[in-house]
Structures are given as structure tokens and as C-alpha cells.
Design a protein around this motif. Structure first.
Motif, mmCIF file in Angstrom:
data_model
loop_
_atom_site.group_PDB
_atom_site.id
_atom_site.type_symbol
_atom_site.label_atom_id
_atom_site.label_comp_id
_atom_site.label_asym_id
_atom_site.label_seq_id
_atom_site.Cartn_x
_atom_site.Cartn_y
_atom_site.Cartn_z
ATOM 1 N N LEU A 45 1.594 5.553 -4.683
ATOM 2 C CA LEU A 45 2.915 4.777 -3.821
ATOM 3 C C LEU A 45 2.124 3.744 -2.376
ATOM 4 O O LEU A 45 2.958 2.456 -2.598
ATOM 5 N N TYR A 46 1.726 4.466 -1.762
ATOM 6 C CA TYR A 46 1.631 3.457 -0.706
ATOM 7 C C TYR A 46 0.363 2.703 -0.547
ATOM 8 O O TYR A 46 0.552 1.318 -0.803
ATOM 9 N N ASP A 50 7.488 -2.924 1.357
ATOM 10 C CA ASP A 50 6.790 -3.674 0.525
ATOM 11 C C ASP A 50 6.919 -3.876 -0.838
ATOM 12 O O ASP A 50 7.071 -4.652 -1.836
ATOM 13 N N GLY A 51 6.566 -2.565 -1.180
ATOM 14 C CA GLY A 51 6.275 -2.205 -2.502
ATOM 15 C C GLY A 51 7.476 -1.827 -3.524
ATOM 16 O O GLY A 51 7.285 -1.589 -4.333
ATOM 17 N N HIS A 61 0.355 1.269 -3.686
ATOM 18 C CA HIS A 61 0.392 0.113 -4.564
ATOM 19 C C HIS A 61 1.367 -0.613 -3.665
ATOM 20 O O HIS A 61 1.177 -2.333 -3.683
ATOM 21 N N GLY A 62 1.987 -0.236 -2.694
ATOM 22 C CA GLY A 62 2.774 -0.828 -1.762
ATOM 23 C C GLY A 62 1.484 -2.118 -0.669
ATOM 24 O O GLY A 62 1.902 -3.127 -0.796
ATOM 25 N N TRP A 63 0.629 -1.608 -0.474
ATOM 26 C CA TRP A 63 -0.479 -2.082 0.517
ATOM 27 C C TRP A 63 -0.842 -3.292 -0.401
ATOM 28 O O TRP A 63 -1.399 -4.472 0.203
ATOM 29 N N VAL A 88 4.635 -0.281 4.457
ATOM 30 C CA VAL A 88 4.065 -0.574 3.464
ATOM 31 C C VAL A 88 5.326 0.132 2.244
ATOM 32 O O VAL A 88 5.139 -0.484 1.294
ATOM 33 N N PHE A 89 6.065 1.298 2.188
ATOM 34 C CA PHE A 89 6.908 2.024 1.188
ATOM 35 C C PHE A 89 7.256 0.738 0.664
ATOM 36 O O PHE A 89 8.273 0.201 -0.320
ATOM 37 N N SER A 96 0.543 -4.635 -2.971
ATOM 38 C CA SER A 96 1.161 -5.375 -3.318
ATOM 39 C C SER A 96 1.255 -6.671 -2.084
ATOM 40 O O SER A 96 1.732 -8.074 -1.916
ATOM 41 N N ALA A 97 1.681 -5.831 -0.579
ATOM 42 C CA ALA A 97 2.005 -7.146 0.544
ATOM 43 C C ALA A 97 0.733 -7.605 0.393
ATOM 44 O O ALA A 97 0.535 -8.903 1.484
#
Length: 298
Positions: free
Chosen positions: A28-29, A104-105, A31-33, A101-102, A35-36
Motif C-alpha cells: 500500500l505504501y 495520496d494512494g 502504491h501511494g508513493w 503516502v497512504f 502514485s504521488a
């Protein structure tokens, strides 16, 4: 607890549930990182993301690796596990800015829902209370002291549930303790920065008292280790002294790092700030804005 009660060495078993939970958090981290990072140039830098993954790895090492099987035989290993869960892993995880980060994801509808809840006055007030220096210090100190009382220590040794609760409390209070020091997003500290120096100094006192007692005591504080296999030629008392020395040294050095950073930032900004103001006055430009209060700039 009688020293004649027998505690068998627990065989190591691969921790499937813990590993899956940590892998899910890492996925999850990541993915969010990603994406951001693809959407904004001001995303979390790679070194911060690396800290987060390293923190998760330390949690697995302390909680689920073969090292965990030896804490019922050596107090030193037991102490190393506590240090990893409370002193090393939490600041690394928080330095990775996991909440940001979460966030943003998250899908847009989820961000809108959580954002609406987070803006409520009651939620903001609760967050300020939970992350206050006084509460974070108190909870951390009480957790440390309570689980090193011989009766509570024996409970964690003989009960699988008690052992799990103990480790979860160390990790949870570790995150709580380091939150006001790291101040990750969405923290908004309004207190004086010098108070963090006092906070870190006071945090060393329970550790110093406990480790000092264990180092200089000529009696074994935890008789349960009389009934466990002796490893590496350590006697029970020597093991106790080694564990206390490890705790004393690690806590002092780790707390010294943020204290040094905070002290240097407290001394340095005044000169640079005055220089920026003078430059602005000469050039007629806008006054520079203050930097956010976090461990990186405090």
C-alpha cells in the motif's frame, strides 16, 4: 514466580500472519508513493520511503524472525527486541511519512470522506491531546516500567497472548513517543521547539533508572531465566547486566541524534533568518516564510 518453573525454548515458526500484514502495508505504501511521485515533483523522496521499508523490516526482525525464538532464553535478546520495536522501527516508519503516502494512494471519494471527518473540531482536539508531549512521555514511560516489573515480565514469558500484547504495546507506544519528535504529516506543532529537548532528556530517565538497576544489581531480577537454557556461556546475572548495558547505550545514542539535530537547528536559523531578512530589505522582495516544524528543520 518460582525459579524452578520450567520454560522450554520455543521453536521458531514462520510468522505467516505478521509477514502478510507487513507485506500488505509495504504494498500500500509503495502504491501511494509511486502514485504521488508520478503526479507531483514534491513527493516523498526515496530516502524517506527507504526508511519506512527498513522500519517494517525491523518490526519483522523483532517480532517474527528466528531472533524472536531466543528471547525466552536470553534477556539480552529480549531487550534487543524491545529496542527494535520501541526505539528503532517507529522513528524510521514515521520518517517515511506513511499517513501522507497512504492519503495520496486513497481513491478520491475516500479522501473526501476522511477529510471531512478529520476537519471536525472534536477530532482535531483529540489528535492534539493524544500527540501532546506530556501524554506521549507518560504512556511511553509507564509501558516501559510496567512490562519490566517481574510479575508482568513473567506473564509475557509464559503466555503467548501476553507476549503478543507486550510487543504490540511496545511498538504502539514507540510510534506515539516518536510522533511529536518526527512530526510527520499531518502534524501541526505549536509548542516551543526547545521543549523537545526536555522531552527527550526526560525520556532517558526511566531507561537510565531501569538499566542502572539491572547493571549494578547483584541479584537476578527475573528468576524465570533460571529455568531456561543457557546460551553462549552467559550466566543469568551476566545476561541481565549485558541486556541492561545494551539498553542504556542504545537509548542514549539514539535519543542523542534528534537532540543534536534539534539543538543545531535552534542555534542556526536565527543567523540565516536575519540574513534572509536583510537580503529581502535590500532587494525589496517578499519576506521569507518560516519552515514547517519537523525533525528535518527543527
Amino acid at each position: 514466580m518460582s525459579p524452578h518453573v520450567h520454560f522450554e525454548q520455543r521453536p521458531w515458526e514462520f510468522p505467516v500472519s505478521l509477514t502478510l500484514a507487513l507485506l500488505l502495508a509495504a504494498a500500500l505504501y509503495l502504491h501511494g508513493w509511486i502514485s504521488a511521485r508520478s503526479a507531483s515533483a514534491g513527493a516523498i523522496p526515496a530516502w524517506k520511503a527507504s526508511n519506512f521499508f527498513l522500519g517494517l523490516a525491523l518490526v519483522w526482525t523483532a517480532w517474527g524472525s528466528p531472533l524472536a525464538a531466543y528471547d525466552h532464553s536470553l534477556l539480552t535478546v529480549h531487550m534487543v527486541k524491545h529496542l527494535l520495536l520501541m526505539t528503532f522501527a517507529p522513528p524510521l516508519i514515521l520518517l517515511g511519512e506513511p499517513m501522507r503516502v497512504f492519503w495520496d494512494g486513497m481513491p478520491l471519494f475516500a479522501r473526501n470522506a476522511f477529510g471531512h471527518i478529520a476537519k471536525r473540531a472534536l477530532v482535531e482536539q483529540f489528535a492534539r491531546i493524544v500527540t501532546s508531549l506530556a501524554l506521549c512521555w507518560t504512556v511511553s514511560a509507564l509501558t516501559l516500567i510496567a512490562w519490566h516489573v517481574p510479575a508482568m515480565f513473567a506473564l509475557g514469558m509464559r503466555s503467548e497472548i501476553g507476549h503478543t500484547v507486550e510487543q504490540a504495546m511496545f511498538f504502539g507506544t514507540g510510534l506515539l513517543f516518536w510522533w511529536p519528535v518526527i512530526q510527520p504529516w499531518p502534524s501541526d506543532s505549536t509548542g516551543p521547539r526547545w521543549s523537545l529537548l526536555l522531552y527527550l532528556f526526560l525520556a532517558t530517565l526511566p531507561c537510565d533508572i531501569l538499566s542502572g538497576f539491572l547493571v549494578f544489581s547483584d541479584r537476578v531480577a527475573y528468576p524465570v531465566y533460571f529455568s531456561t537454557p543457557r546460551l553462549f556461556g552467559f550466566s543469568v546475572l551476566e545476561d541481565q547486566q549485558c541486556a541492561a548495558a545494551v539498553m542504556w547505550t542504545c537509548v542514549t545514542l539514539v535519543y542523542l541524534v534528534p537532540a543534536t539535530i534539534i539543538s543545531s537547528r535552534l542555534l542556526a536559523p536565527r543567523t540565516s533568518r536575519e540574513h534572509d531578512l536583510q537580503q529581502s530589505q535590500f532587494s525589496g522582495g517578499p519576506l521569507p516564510q518560516s519552515a514547517p516544524r519537523s525533525l528535518e528543520v527543527v
